[in-house]
Each structure stands twice: as structure tokens, then as C-alpha cells.
Design an enzyme around this catalytic site. Structure first.
Site, short mmCIF file in Angstrom:
data_model
loop_
_atom_site.label_atom_id
_atom_site.label_comp_id
_atom_site.label_asym_id
_atom_site.label_seq_id
_atom_site.Cartn_x
_atom_site.Cartn_y
_atom_site.Cartn_z
N CYS A 178 13.65 10.75 6.65
CA CYS A 178 13.56 10.33 8.06
C CYS A 178 14.90 10.52 8.76
CB CYS A 178 13.11 8.88 8.13
SG CYS A 178 14.09 7.81 7.10
N GLU A 189 9.75 1.57 10.61
CA GLU A 189 10.78 2.56 10.28
C GLU A 189 10.10 3.92 10.39
OE1 GLU A 189 13.86 1.93 9.77
OE2 GLU A 189 14.00 -0.12 9.05
N LYS A 236 0.90 -1.18 0.00
CA LYS A 236 0.00 0.00 0.00
C LYS A 236 0.93 1.21 0.00
CE LYS A 236 -1.85 3.04 1.83
NZ LYS A 236 -1.69 4.45 1.38
N GLU A 294 9.94 16.25 14.99
CA GLU A 294 10.38 16.16 13.61
C GLU A 294 9.61 17.17 12.75
OE1 GLU A 294 9.22 12.62 11.38
OE2 GLU A 294 11.32 12.45 10.78
P1 NAD Z 1 2.21 8.53 7.44
O1 NAD Z 1 2.47 7.70 8.62
O2 NAD Z 1 1.11 9.50 7.49
O3 NAD Z 1 1.90 7.61 6.17
C1 NAD Z 1 2.71 6.52 5.82
C2 NAD Z 1 1.87 5.47 5.17
O4 NAD Z 1 0.91 5.00 6.11
C3 NAD Z 1 1.07 5.97 3.96
O5 NAD Z 1 1.06 4.96 2.97
C4 NAD Z 1 -0.33 6.15 4.53
O6 NAD Z 1 -1.35 6.02 3.57
C5 NAD Z 1 -0.37 5.00 5.52
N1 NAD Z 1 -1.39 5.15 6.57
C6 NAD Z 1 -1.94 6.30 7.06
N2 NAD Z 1 -2.87 6.00 8.00
C7 NAD Z 1 -2.88 4.65 8.14
C8 NAD Z 1 -3.59 3.75 8.98
N3 NAD Z 1 -4.52 4.16 9.87
N4 NAD Z 1 -3.33 2.43 8.88
C9 NAD Z 1 -2.40 1.98 8.01
N5 NAD Z 1 -1.72 2.79 7.17
C10 NAD Z 1 -1.95 4.11 7.24
O7 NAD Z 1 3.60 9.19 7.11
P2 NAD Z 1 3.93 10.18 5.93
O8 NAD Z 1 3.35 11.51 6.25
O9 NAD Z 1 3.52 9.56 4.65
O10 NAD Z 1 5.54 10.18 5.99
C11 NAD Z 1 6.23 10.99 6.84
C12 NAD Z 1 6.74 10.22 8.05
O11 NAD Z 1 7.40 9.02 7.67
C13 NAD Z 1 7.77 11.00 8.81
O12 NAD Z 1 7.53 10.91 10.19
C14 NAD Z 1 9.09 10.32 8.47
O13 NAD Z 1 10.12 10.48 9.37
C15 NAD Z 1 8.66 8.92 8.30
N6 NAD Z 1 9.61 8.17 7.45
C16 NAD Z 1 10.44 7.27 8.01
C17 NAD Z 1 11.37 6.57 7.26
C18 NAD Z 1 12.30 5.57 7.88
O14 NAD Z 1 12.88 4.78 7.17
N7 NAD Z 1 12.50 5.56 9.18
C19 NAD Z 1 11.41 6.79 5.89
C20 NAD Z 1 10.54 7.72 5.33
C21 NAD Z 1 9.64 8.39 6.13
#
Ligand code: NAD
Length: 477
Positions: A280, A246, A171, A379
Site C-alpha cells: 500500500c 487502511e 477474515k 494505484e
Molecule cells: P480487497 O479490498 O479486495 O480485499 C481486502 C479484504 O476485504 C479481503 O479479505 C477480502 O476478502 C475482503 N472483502 C472483499 N469484499 C468484501 C466485502 N464486500 N465486505 C467485506 N470484506 C470484503 O483488497 P485486496 O485486493 O485484497 O488488497 C489490495 C488493496 O489493499 C490495495 O488497494 C492496497 O493498497 C490495499 N492495502 C492497503 C494497506 C494499508 O495498510 N493501507 C495494506 C495492504 C493493502
């Protein structure tokens, strides 16, 4: 308009509902994606299970590896096309998009080569016994990914799972899923069996939640925010499956008085503006020994002032951020810090001529930031760097470990003993000494502690996550 990719085919999705995708550089709709439902997820999980028990599961490790390696070559054949798609979808500068596609190909090369190198071992046990420890796939793995590095994340998360022999359901983030859909088609073209790779697009709380709660999924890999990571882990707990998380970071760059400033300054700048700070592992805090603080930050400020944000084609230091919500989030950090009287040491600029509707923000450097401030603890996920002075080594470690996160850190010093002491005491999954980031670091185990998550991706460590260890005890007499 794009569709899901399930069982080797594009499918419209059961509900027929679609949602707009905006180009961050212009703010204009450039395509629509299917909004996945629990039924679509169920179709994808069933297709993955059938592949796992069928054509995909029957392949030898070497055959899987060859397919993955072929996909790497295919990515290189489609290099410019994929880089353009990624730049349009995320708004990132073309140079960054090209670097991302290069790293994506590297994941396929690495895991293609690694697939047949996950060896088991033999344990000397009692007389008359032979004990083998082997590593097997989980079965069907679910992957929920963010929008910041969509192609690289596909390479990192899905490819390790596939190399171990799992069938996957992805997804992707609703904001940027075009390269993932394209990569799935390229995978089919090089011969991946139907159902080995499935993609359901759509909203997190619908398609994402359905995937993490699905009882046909044996393992979940989540990359994204801590808030959603918590929900995913809860969902996994309900059916007692493991997951890797992650999550985010507030990664410190620790600069001692004996550091090579000429080397450190450009890297400190690059580590916060790469991908417009939406990384991240962004180096979002710079901690500098007090008596060289002014000198070092003066040099950083000089570089920072030159930073420019523009369209992918302008190919400057930063692009736009992903959407209006993210721009508002970044702006709220900047506004609050200004209102609190935290000095702005330097600002970059938004280039002239960017489209009005694009989601651009100005790179901003704050310092000295008071300890305990939001800019120390939270962050931003944008090009905002926070600077802090520290007195000595003990104070540097205390400050570095002052957040709930623990993803990446850097220590800048010529003192060999201090390099080791600080690297060992700082709370982080990866520590760099006199450097930061490693061009994707495909080979290097990566992941966090605390609020940054748990489990490891990249390198051989990821293969262990995507495997179940089995001990076979044979009493042969
Ligand atoms: P997010 O958590 O909002 O979304 C990530 C994914 O989760 C998306 O595909 C989203 O559709 C899905 N999602 C949202 N609600 C959900 C739910 N209730 N159940 C299951 N899936 C759901 O994050 P974002 O805004 O897309 O990304 C930014 C964040 O991601 C930042 O905090 C960043 O640090 C983190 N990030 C971490 C890494 C790492 O490797 N540690 C890499 C990239 C981004």
C-alpha cells in the site's frame, strides 16, 4: 485443505463449501480453504464474546502482554516454517518472506511489552472531585485483511487489539490465509484462551460482509482497497460502530536537485519493487526537479534494467503478483500507457525458467508521465513506477498532492528548511526525509488521509484506536 479456527479449534464451516488456493509462483492449486458463511461468522463472534467476558477478559494487562510476547518467541522458533508458508501462499521471494516473519515477531514483541503501558491520567477538576481517565477495550474487534503481507498484518492489526484486551475475529484474504491460521494455532499452544483469536476464511462478499455487519462486533479494522473499505464503513455505520480503514496509496518520492543521488536511486527502485509493488505504501511516483530529471532518471533506469522477477526460491527482486486478475490489472496499466505513447524508460525482466502458469509481470518504469494520467492518479499495485518532472518547491508540493490518496511520501534534499516545509505541506500519514520505509516501522504510527483511509495502526497509536476512553468523575466531598 484448511478449516476455520473458532474457539480454539479447527472447524469445517457450516456450509461445507471449499475453494481452491493457487500458488502464485506456479498458478497451481496447493490447498483448499473453507468458505465462511454468516453462520460461521456468528459462531466466531459468539466465541470471541465468551472469551472477552471469560478467561481472556479476566487476564491482567501484564498477563496478556506476556502471552503476546511468548507468541513472538514461538514465531522465532517456527521462523523457517512460517517464511516458507508465506512464500508459497503469496509467491514472494524468500528474503521478503523472512523479513515479513521477522517483522511479525517484532509486532508481538512490541505489543507484548506495550500491553501494560497504556496508562490513564487524572484531570484536576473542581474541589472535592477526583477525575480519572482510563482506556478500556472495545470488546470484540473484527479484522478484514488483504493478501499482500498476511503474517505482518496479523501482527499489526490483531496484536494491538489483543494487547488492549479485545477478543478478535479475523477474515483473512481468500488468496493467502495460511500463516494467519498457523499463527492462531501457535497462539493456542502458548496459552491464549479459546475464543481470544478466531479466524473465518472465505470470500469477502460473504464472510467479510457478514463480519462487518455483525451486531456483536464493537469495532472494525479493515485493510484493503478503497472500494471495499467504503462498503465496510457503510456496514459499520448501520450499527454505529467505529472503524479504521487502511487503504491504498499513490505515494510520491520527491527528489530535489541537491539530493544525494547515490543514496536515493537504489531506494527509489526498492520502494516500488518490494513485494512486487503490492505494498500500500509503495513509492509508485517519483517526482524529480526538471533540470536534474535526465541525470537522476538515467541512474534509476540503470538499476531498473537489472531487476528480475522469479519464484520464491530464486529469491530475486520480485516474485509473481498474487493472481491472474492482478496480473491482468498491472498489464492493463502498462498496455494503456504504451498505447498512449508514454515512454518506457526502462524494463526489468522475468527470469528464465519460471513456471509457465505463474503470475509474473515485468517491472516497468515510465516517464515523463503526463499530469492527470491514470499512472499519476490510480494505484497499480504492481512493479510499475511513474516518473514526473517538476519545476520548483511549490510545483513539487502541488504534484505530490495531486491525487486523492495520502499515505506515505518521501522528500530527498539536503536543504534543512525545505525538508521541513515540504514534509509539513505534503498530504500523507507518514513522511520520510532522505529515506523511505523503515523496516516494517512497528513503532511508527501509520495510516492515511483521504482515499488512503483513516485511523492509525502501528506503535502506541494503534492501542488508542483499539480502546474506548472512559472518564470517571468521583465527587468525594
Ligand atoms: P480487497 O479490498 O479486495 O480485499 C481486502 C479484504 O476485504 C479481503 O479479505 C477480502 O476478502 C475482503 N472483502 C472483499 N469484499 C468484501 C466485502 N464486500 N465486505 C467485506 N470484506 C470484503 O483488497 P485486496 O485486493 O485484497 O488488497 C489490495 C488493496 O489493499 C490495495 O488497494 C492496497 O493498497 C490495499 N492495502 C492497503 C494497506 C494499508 O495498510 N493501507 C495494506 C495492504 C493493502
Amino acid at each position: 485443505m484448511t478449516q476455520h479456527f473458532i474457539n480454539g479449534r479447527h472447524v469445517a464451516g457450516r456450509s461445507g463449501e471449499t475453494m481452491a488456493v493457487l500458488a502464485p509462483a506456479t498458478g497451481e492449486e496447493f490447498t483448499r480453504i473453507a468458505c465462511g458463511t454468516a453462520e460461521d461468522i456468528d459462531d466466531a463472534v459468539k466465541a470471541a464474546r465468551a472469551a472477552y467476558e471469560g478467561a481472556w477478559g479476566r487476564l491482567t494487562a501484564a498477563e496478556r502482554g506476556r502471552l503476546i510476547a511468548k507468541l513472538g518467541l514461538k514465531v522465532l522458533d517456527h521462523f523457517d516454517e512460517l517464511a516458507k508458508i508465506e512464500a508459497q501462499d503469496t509467491g514472494k521471494p524468500m528474503a521478503q518472506a523472512r523479513a515479513d516473519i521477522d517483522a511479525t515477531a517484532r509486532y508481538f514483541e512490541f505489543y507484548g511489552g506495550a500491553a501494560d503501558k497504556v496508562h490513564g491520567h487524572i484531570i484536576p477538576f473542581l474541589n472535592g472531585y477526583n477525575v480519572n481517565v482510563i482506556h478500556e477495550p472495545h470488546g470484540v474487534t473484527g479484522h478484514i485483511l488483504p493478501w499482500n503481507y498476511p503474517a505482518q498484518m496479523f501482527g499489526r492489526s490483531l496484536t494491538a487489539a489483543l494487547a488492549m484486551g479485545n477478543a478478535v475475529v479475523l477474515k483473512p484474504a481468500e488468496e493467502a490465509c495460511q500463516t494467519a491460521l498457523r499463527l492462531a494455532v501457535l497462539a493456542s499452544e502458548v496459552g491464549f484462551p479459546d475464543g481470544a483469536i478466531n479466524i473465518v476464511t472465505g470470500r469477502g462478499h460473504e464472510a467479510g460482509a457478514a463480519l462487518s455487519a455483525h451486531h456483536g462486533v464493537d469495532f472494525m479494522s479493515f485493510t484493503g482497497s478503497p472500494e471495499v473499505g467504503r462498503m465496510v464503513q457503510h456496514a459499520c455505520a448501520e450499527h454505529l460502530i467505529p472503524c479504521t480503514l487502511e487503504l491504498g496509496g499513490k505515494s510520491p518520492q520527491i527528489v530535489f536537485d541537491d539530493a544525494d543521488f547515490d543514496v536515493a536511486v537504489p531506494i527509489v527502485c526498492k520502494a516500488i519493487v518490494q513485494n512486487t509493488g503490492q505494498t500500500c505504501s509503495a513509492g509508485s511516483r517519483v517526482l524529480v526537479q526538471s533540470h536534474v530529471y535526465d541525470e537522476f532518471m538515467g541512474a534509476v533506469a540503470k538499476e531498473f534494467t537489472k531487476l528480475r522477477a522469479g519464484t520464491p526460491e530464486m529469491d530475486l527482486d520480485c516474485g509473481p503478483v498474487i493472481n491472474a486478475r492482478q496480473r491482468g490489472r498491472v498489464q492493463s496499466f502498462v498496455d494503456q500507457a504504451r498505447e498512449a505513447g508514454i515512454p518506457v524508460i526502462a524494463e526489468g525482466a522475468i527470469a528464465q525458467g519460471v513456471p509457465n502458469g505463474g503470475f509474473y509481470v515485468t517491472p516497468t518504469l515510465f516517464g515523463k508521465v503526463p499530469r492527470g494520467n491514470r499512472l499519476e492518479q490510480e494505484e497499480v499495485f504492481g512493479p510499475v513506477l511513474a516518473a514526473f518532472p517538476f519545476s520548483d518547491e511549490a510545483d513539487a508540493i502541488k504534484l505530490a498532492n495531486s491525487t486523492e490518496y495520502g499515505l506515505v511520501a518521501a522528500v530527498w534534499t539536503r536543504d534543512g528548511g525545505r525538508q521541513q516545509r515540504v514534509a509539513k505541506k505534503v498530504r500523507a500519514g507518514q513522511v520520510f526525509i532522505n529515506g523511505y520505509g523503515a523496516g516494517g516501522g512497528i513503532e511508527l504510527p501509520f495510516g492515511g488521509t483521504g482515499k488512503s483511509g483513516h485511523g492509525r495502526e502501528k506503535g502506541f497509536a494503534a492501542l488508542e484506536e483499539f480502546a474506548v476512553t472512559k472518564t470517571i468523575v468521583h465527587k468525594h466531598g
